[in-house]
Design an enzyme around this catalytic site. Structure first.
Site, PDB file in Angstrom:
ATOM      1  N   GLY A 119       1.799  11.115   3.198  1.00 38.75           N
ATOM      2  CA  GLY A 119       0.566  10.228   4.203  1.00 38.75           C
ATOM      3  C   GLY A 119       0.893   8.466   2.922  1.00 38.75           C
ATOM      4  CE  LYS A 120       2.188   9.207  -4.321  1.00 37.57           C
ATOM      5  NZ  LYS A 120       3.087   9.285  -5.025  1.00 37.57           N
ATOM      6  CG  ASP A 171       2.537   9.745 -11.463  1.00 38.61           C
ATOM      7  OD1 ASP A 171       2.437  10.484 -10.229  1.00 38.61           O
ATOM      8  OD2 ASP A 171       1.484   9.919 -12.476  1.00 38.61           O
ATOM      9  CG  PHE A 231      -2.527  11.373   1.298  1.00 36.08           C
ATOM     10  CD1 PHE A 231      -2.457  10.949  -0.089  1.00 36.08           C
ATOM     11  CD2 PHE A 231      -2.701   9.695   1.547  1.00 36.08           C
ATOM     12  CE1 PHE A 231      -2.438  10.309  -0.873  1.00 36.08           C
ATOM     13  CE2 PHE A 231      -2.186   8.557  -0.067  1.00 36.08           C
ATOM     14  CZ  PHE A 231      -2.297   9.189  -0.999  1.00 36.08           C
ATOM     15  CG  PHE A 237      -8.392  14.226  -5.154  1.00 39.07           C
ATOM     16  CD1 PHE A 237      -8.985  15.115  -4.843  1.00 39.07           C
ATOM     17  CD2 PHE A 237      -7.108  14.242  -5.648  1.00 39.07           C
ATOM     18  CE1 PHE A 237      -8.507  16.280  -6.119  1.00 39.07           C
ATOM     19  CE2 PHE A 237      -7.232  14.502  -6.618  1.00 39.07           C
ATOM     20  CZ  PHE A 237      -7.389  15.790  -7.045  1.00 39.07           C
ATOM     21  CG  ASP A 238      -7.496   9.355   0.821  1.00 34.54           C
ATOM     22  OD1 ASP A 238      -8.252   8.936  -0.294  1.00 34.54           O
ATOM     23  OD2 ASP A 238      -6.683   8.696   1.963  1.00 34.54           O
ATOM     24  CG  HIS A 267      -5.521   4.089  -5.929  1.00 36.03           C
ATOM     25  ND1 HIS A 267      -6.119   4.315  -4.505  1.00 36.03           N
ATOM     26  CD2 HIS A 267      -4.989   4.657  -5.960  1.00 36.03           C
ATOM     27  CE1 HIS A 267      -6.326   5.136  -4.106  1.00 36.03           C
ATOM     28  NE2 HIS A 267      -4.963   5.812  -5.264  1.00 36.03           N
TER      29      HIS A 267
HETATM   30  P1  ITT Z   1       4.654  12.385  -5.440  1.00 36.09           P
HETATM   31  O1  ITT Z   1       5.070  12.505  -6.854  1.00 36.09           O
HETATM   32  O2  ITT Z   1       5.443  13.096  -4.861  1.00 36.09           O
HETATM   33  O3  ITT Z   1       5.364  10.978  -4.870  1.00 36.09           O
HETATM   34  P2  ITT Z   1       2.465  13.605  -5.259  1.00 36.09           P
HETATM   35  O4  ITT Z   1       1.497  13.846  -4.099  1.00 36.09           O
HETATM   36  O5  ITT Z   1       2.491  14.750  -5.801  1.00 36.09           O
HETATM   37  O6  ITT Z   1       3.828  13.081  -4.591  1.00 36.09           O
HETATM   38  P3  ITT Z   1       0.605  11.618  -6.708  1.00 36.09           P
HETATM   39  O7  ITT Z   1       1.288  12.566  -8.567  1.00 36.09           O
HETATM   40  O8  ITT Z   1       1.237  10.087  -7.170  1.00 36.09           O
HETATM   41  O9  ITT Z   1       1.234  12.044  -5.799  1.00 36.09           O
HETATM   42  O10 ITT Z   1      -0.596  12.234  -6.920  1.00 36.09           O
HETATM   43  C1  ITT Z   1      -1.959  12.624  -7.335  1.00 36.09           C
HETATM   44  C2  ITT Z   1      -2.278  13.531  -6.453  1.00 36.09           C
HETATM   45  O11 ITT Z   1      -3.222  12.261  -6.518  1.00 36.09           O
HETATM   46  C3  ITT Z   1      -2.098  14.173  -5.482  1.00 36.09           C
HETATM   47  O12 ITT Z   1      -2.480  15.538  -5.596  1.00 36.09           O
HETATM   48  C4  ITT Z   1      -2.454  13.247  -4.582  1.00 36.09           C
HETATM   49  O13 ITT Z   1      -2.371  13.625  -3.069  1.00 36.09           O
HETATM   50  C5  ITT Z   1      -4.505  12.047  -5.087  1.00 36.09           C
HETATM   51  N1  ITT Z   1      -3.613  10.693  -4.834  1.00 36.09           N
HETATM   52  C6  ITT Z   1      -2.763  10.224  -4.811  1.00 36.09           C
HETATM   53  N2  ITT Z   1      -3.151   8.714  -4.289  1.00 36.09           N
HETATM   54  C7  ITT Z   1      -4.834   9.115  -3.608  1.00 36.09           C
HETATM   55  C8  ITT Z   1      -4.654   8.547  -2.375  1.00 36.09           C
HETATM   56  O14 ITT Z   1      -4.561   7.213  -2.221  1.00 36.09           O
HETATM   57  N3  ITT Z   1      -5.834   9.786  -1.643  1.00 36.09           N
HETATM   58  C9  ITT Z   1      -6.006  10.602  -2.459  1.00 36.09           C
HETATM   59  N4  ITT Z   1      -6.071  11.034  -2.919  1.00 36.09           N
HETATM   60  C10 ITT Z   1      -4.802  10.535  -3.524  1.00 36.09           C
END
Ligand code: ITT
Length: 186
Positions: free
Chosen positions: A11-12, A64, A139, A141-142, A167
């Site tokens: 998703g990112k 992150d 994806f 917490f959206d 963000h």
């Molecule tokens: P990587 O570290 O492998 O990149 P991750 O899903 O663990 O993937 P993060 O540590 O950056 O990504 O994200 C921390 C949590 O916050 C993770 O559960 C994401 O689903 C959530 N998150 C991050 N960005 C978000 C967004 O734009 N919308 C909703 N939830 C988000």
């Protein structure tokens, strides 16, 4: 120019790819599980993540992000990934049941290694936590986050709209400007 996006989250990657459209940059997702230290700030987490990427990987991007809920003193914050995998969006809604102050914000920090040097770009987005999850886009917490000035959750908005105000979008707007300058000079 080639840039590896190091993440396990597709998703990112989809959001990041949109921001590089029109630039002479080839993005490739590399699903490496990087060492993620326990720390109080995104800055500490991202610097260590980037430092753990081998130099041979070349130009790369790590990030992150986290959701910080005011009424929970910033929880889940840097623990967002763990909390998402364990109690998930429904667990957060439960924790927030009956809580009046719904304010929260997302933060995102990118670490960008380009030509052997590391740069950092940050973005924030404030909003509120919903009573229940809504929407099927995005994806993480959206479905429980309504950005300020909107009535829909991030999961109910088109990706372009989320990218404009989120963000990650804000951090990427800074990063894109930086890259445009760099590409102009080279
Ligand atoms: P990587 O570290 O492998 O990149 P991750 O899903 O663990 O993937 P993060 O540590 O950056 O990504 O994200 C921390 C949590 O916050 C993770 O559960 C994401 O689903 C959530 N998150 C991050 N960005 C978000 C967004 O734009 N919308 C909703 N939830 C988000």
């Amino acid at each position: 120019m080639q840039v590896k996006v190091i993440s396990t989250n597709s998703g990112k990657f989809a959001e990041i790819s949109k921001f590089f459209e029109g630039l002479d940059v080839q993005l490739e997702m590399q699903k490496l599980e990087l060492l993620e230290i326990q720390a109080d700030t995104l800055e500490a987490v991202v610097s260590r993540k980037l430092a753990s990427v081998e130099e041979s990987v070349g130009n790369c991007l790590v990030d992150d992000s986290g959701l910080f809920i005011d009424a929970l003193s910033g929880f889940p914050g840097v623990y967002s990934s763990y909390v998402y995998r364990t109690i998930g969006v429904n667990g957060i809604c439960k924790l927030m049941r009956g809580v009046e102050n719904r304010s929260a914000h997302f933060e995102c920090l990118f670490g960008f290694r380009i030509n052997g040097r590391d740069y950092f770009f940050k973005g924030e987005c404030t909003g509120e936590i919903t009573d229940n999850p809504r929407g099927s886009g995005g994806f993480g917490f959206d479905p429980i986050f309504v950005p300020e000035g909107y009535s829909q959750t991030f999961a109910e908005l088109p990706i372009e709209e989320k990218n404009r105000i989120s963000h990650r979008g804000r951090a990427l707007q800074h990063l894109r400007k930086f890259l445009e300058n760099l590409l102009e000079k080279s």
